[in-house]
Design a protein around this motif. Sequence first.
Motif: not given
Length: 253
Positions: A72, A75, A201, A205
């Motif tokens: 995370r 990203r 997905q 995200n």
Amino acid sequence: MRRRDLLVFGGIVALIYGLRALPWDRLPGRGPRYADIADLPPFRRLDGVGQTSGTPLALVGLDAPPQDADQRRARAEAVRADPCLALFGNSGSEGVIPIAYFSEFRCPYCRALERDLDTLMADHPASFWLVQHELPIFGPASELAARASVAAAKQGKQPELRRRFMRTPLVAEEASVLRVAADIGLDVDRLAKDMASAEVQEEMNRTRALADIFGFIGTPGLVIGRTVLNGAIPYALLRQIVEDEAAQAAPVC
């Protein structure tokens, strides 16, 4: 004396409600206040928050870190490099204010804010451009509905599916979601395949990464041009923010 007292009391009550009805937010020094986000120029944050569904501020940070915390963070840093593209895409036009809307199907405040956004878009269809971001925060049922919404966009029916979900209690079963999809004319086989796809997905995200960098700990969340706010707000304040954005000399993205 009693009648006079009642008249005086009634006058005081009328005065109080009359003062409350005045457009105080438009008086000098009474409008929205903004603070620049130091590490995300040119974005700014509205001073104060609206009504949100999610984790109370007092409890933020008490949960154990998620298992994908490193991914995370990675990203979020990738999105930080070009937040405009992640927020609004690349199909905007000059003179149109982009609005990124982060929502959760089981969030009651989202439903209230969506009515105001619908009104805003209906009154000024050529002035705003709304980009939907699904941010499920209430478990499997929300995740399932969010995936269906993102997948439905590929068939051009995301608004119709979202309206049905907003009016229907969610059931954490794919069969229930597909029945709703079939009712509005979606290709359910394609929808089911897209819901499980890497592309959907990736979009989920990206939305989560945007929520992380802009600090959305609950829903709804909005980025109106360069202005970031978390929570449902009164329509008058929403209108004032978009007017402030329209008055800016240059577009944010």
